[in-house]
Design a protein around this motif. Structure first.
Motif, short mmCIF file in Angstrom:
data_model
loop_
_atom_site.label_atom_id
_atom_site.label_comp_id
_atom_site.label_asym_id
_atom_site.label_seq_id
_atom_site.Cartn_x
_atom_site.Cartn_y
_atom_site.Cartn_z
N LEU A 121 0.84 -1.21 0.00
CA LEU A 121 0.00 0.00 0.00
C LEU A 121 0.87 1.25 0.00
O LEU A 121 0.56 2.23 -0.68
CB LEU A 121 -0.92 0.00 1.22
N ILE A 122 1.93 1.21 0.77
CA ILE A 122 2.85 2.35 0.85
C ILE A 122 3.55 2.54 -0.49
O ILE A 122 3.72 3.68 -0.97
CB ILE A 122 3.85 2.13 1.99
N ASP A 123 3.97 1.44 -1.10
CA ASP A 123 4.64 1.54 -2.40
C ASP A 123 3.70 2.11 -3.46
O ASP A 123 4.12 2.93 -4.29
CB ASP A 123 5.13 0.15 -2.84
N GLU A 124 2.45 1.70 -3.43
CA GLU A 124 1.49 2.20 -4.41
C GLU A 124 1.23 3.69 -4.21
O GLU A 124 1.16 4.46 -5.17
CB GLU A 124 0.18 1.42 -4.28
N ALA A 125 1.14 4.10 -2.94
CA ALA A 125 0.91 5.52 -2.66
C ALA A 125 2.11 6.37 -3.06
O ALA A 125 1.95 7.54 -3.45
CB ALA A 125 0.62 5.71 -1.17
N ALA A 130 -0.04 12.18 -3.66
CA ALA A 130 0.00 12.33 -2.20
C ALA A 130 0.62 11.06 -1.61
O ALA A 130 -0.09 10.18 -1.09
CB ALA A 130 -1.39 12.57 -1.64
N PRO A 131 1.94 10.93 -1.68
CA PRO A 131 2.59 9.67 -1.30
C PRO A 131 2.44 9.30 0.17
O PRO A 131 2.71 8.15 0.53
CB PRO A 131 4.07 9.92 -1.66
N TRP A 132 2.01 10.23 1.00
CA TRP A 132 1.85 9.93 2.43
C TRP A 132 0.47 9.41 2.77
O TRP A 132 0.23 8.93 3.88
CB TRP A 132 2.13 11.18 3.26
N ARG A 133 -0.47 9.46 1.81
CA ARG A 133 -1.86 9.07 2.08
C ARG A 133 -2.15 7.68 1.52
O ARG A 133 -1.89 7.41 0.35
CB ARG A 133 -2.84 10.07 1.46
N LEU A 134 -2.74 6.84 2.36
CA LEU A 134 -3.14 5.51 1.93
C LEU A 134 -4.67 5.45 1.87
O LEU A 134 -5.33 5.53 2.91
CB LEU A 134 -2.62 4.46 2.92
N PRO A 135 -5.25 5.32 0.69
CA PRO A 135 -6.71 5.23 0.59
C PRO A 135 -7.23 3.99 1.32
O PRO A 135 -6.52 2.99 1.45
CB PRO A 135 -6.96 5.13 -0.92
N PRO A 136 -8.47 4.03 1.79
CA PRO A 136 -9.01 2.88 2.52
C PRO A 136 -9.16 1.66 1.62
O PRO A 136 -9.41 1.77 0.42
CB PRO A 136 -10.37 3.38 3.01
N LEU A 137 -9.01 0.50 2.22
CA LEU A 137 -9.24 -0.75 1.53
C LEU A 137 -10.76 -0.96 1.35
O LEU A 137 -11.56 -0.37 2.08
CB LEU A 137 -8.64 -1.90 2.33
N PRO A 138 -11.17 -1.77 0.40
CA PRO A 138 -12.61 -1.98 0.17
C PRO A 138 -13.27 -2.70 1.33
O PRO A 138 -12.62 -3.48 2.04
CB PRO A 138 -12.63 -2.80 -1.12
N PRO A 139 -14.56 -2.48 1.56
CA PRO A 139 -15.26 -3.13 2.67
C PRO A 139 -15.12 -4.64 2.70
O PRO A 139 -15.06 -5.24 3.77
CB PRO A 139 -16.72 -2.70 2.45
N PRO A 161 -2.54 7.98 7.11
CA PRO A 161 -1.15 8.35 6.80
C PRO A 161 -0.23 7.13 6.86
O PRO A 161 -0.36 6.29 7.75
CB PRO A 161 -0.80 9.36 7.89
N ALA A 162 0.68 7.06 5.92
CA ALA A 162 1.59 5.91 5.86
C ALA A 162 2.41 5.76 7.14
O ALA A 162 2.80 4.65 7.51
CB ALA A 162 2.52 6.05 4.65
N GLN A 163 2.65 6.87 7.81
CA GLN A 163 3.52 6.85 8.98
C GLN A 163 2.99 5.95 10.10
O GLN A 163 3.76 5.44 10.91
CB GLN A 163 3.72 8.26 9.52
N ILE A 164 1.68 5.72 10.15
CA ILE A 164 1.16 4.88 11.23
C ILE A 164 1.71 3.46 11.13
O ILE A 164 1.82 2.76 12.14
CB ILE A 164 -0.37 4.86 11.29
#
Length: 236
Positions: A121-125, A130-139, A161-164
């Motif tokens: 997910l981090i690599d894709e972002a 916005a490389p620091w933002r990870l969109p939510p996974l599907p339900p 945020p990817a940092q978490i």
């Protein structure tokens, strides 16, 4: 009366517990289900610097601001990182830790160490604007498949945020190692890739560990709220 603090996992908000809170309060307990920084009513505060330490501080402010003590601290999924860290910081305020299909780190471990698959997910972002933002996974990833539940879950999911996933937990307080712990495992993992983290045989101090199984997908607070509430009530 017990005091429950319910901590949501990544991409969710405190509203994820909307179906569980009334069941616990109806039994006479005090319940808090905060939205962490950047989620729910604080979504506008999401920024690159938000990380595990931010979320731990959110809980610390709640505990001290409300004067909470003897808390049953419940963490879902990624929030296992958070409740472990909060217990390490203020063990005198925590009566019981509940790892709800959750990560259980050791000192110095980051979420990526517990769930290496998150690196994709981090690599894709990293290739996005916005490389620091990870969109939510599907339900469906969270085991939520009923159309009405899917539609509702979409209203509360937000970027993370990817940092978490990269910030390590700071643990090792001997007082925290004596806090009783219960693990609740959702036994239907068909929608969540990878095996759940193994449950330790004992607490770090050699104390016992209790394990419950709940027939549900990962987001059991949404799909199986009454079953989850029943277990939480038995813990106290």
């Amino acid at each position: 009366m017990s005091t429950y603090v319910l901590v949501h996992g990544a991409w969710h908000s405190g509203r994820a517990w909307d179906r569980v809170v009334p069941l616990l309060t109806a039994a006479g307990h005090e319940v808090f289900a905060p939205s962490l920084t950047g989620h729910g009513d604080t979504a506008g505060l999401m920024r690159p610097g938000v990380g595990l330490d931010t979320y731990v501080e959110d809980l610390a402010r709640l505990f001290t601001g409300r004067g909470l003590a003897e808390v049953v601290l419940v963490g879902h999924s990624f929030a296992g990182m958070i409740i472990s860290s909060v217990a390490n910081r203020m063990p005198e305020r925590v009566a019981h830790l509940v790892y709800l299909d959750a990560m259980d780190p050791t000192d110095g471990q980051a979420a990526l160490d517990v769930a290496p698959a998150a690196q994709s997910l981090i690599d894709e972002a990293a290739a996005s604007d916005a490389p620091w933002r990870l969109p939510p996974l599907p339900p469906a990833f969270f085991g939520v498949t009923e159309p009405a539940d899917v539609a509702w879950l979409h209203t509360i999911l937000t970027d993370e945020p990817a940092q978490i996933f990269q910030q390590p937990a700071k643990l090792g307080n001997p007082a925290a190692e004596t806090i009783p712990a219960t693990y609740i495992r959702c036994v239907d993992h068909r929608s969540v890739p990878g095996a759940p983290q193994p449950v330790p045989g004992t607490r770090p101090n050699g104390g016992p560990v209790r394990v419950w199984e709940l027939e549900s997908g990962h987001d059991c607070m949404i799909t199986t709220p009454s079953g989850l509430a029943e277990i939480l009530l038995k813990i106290t």
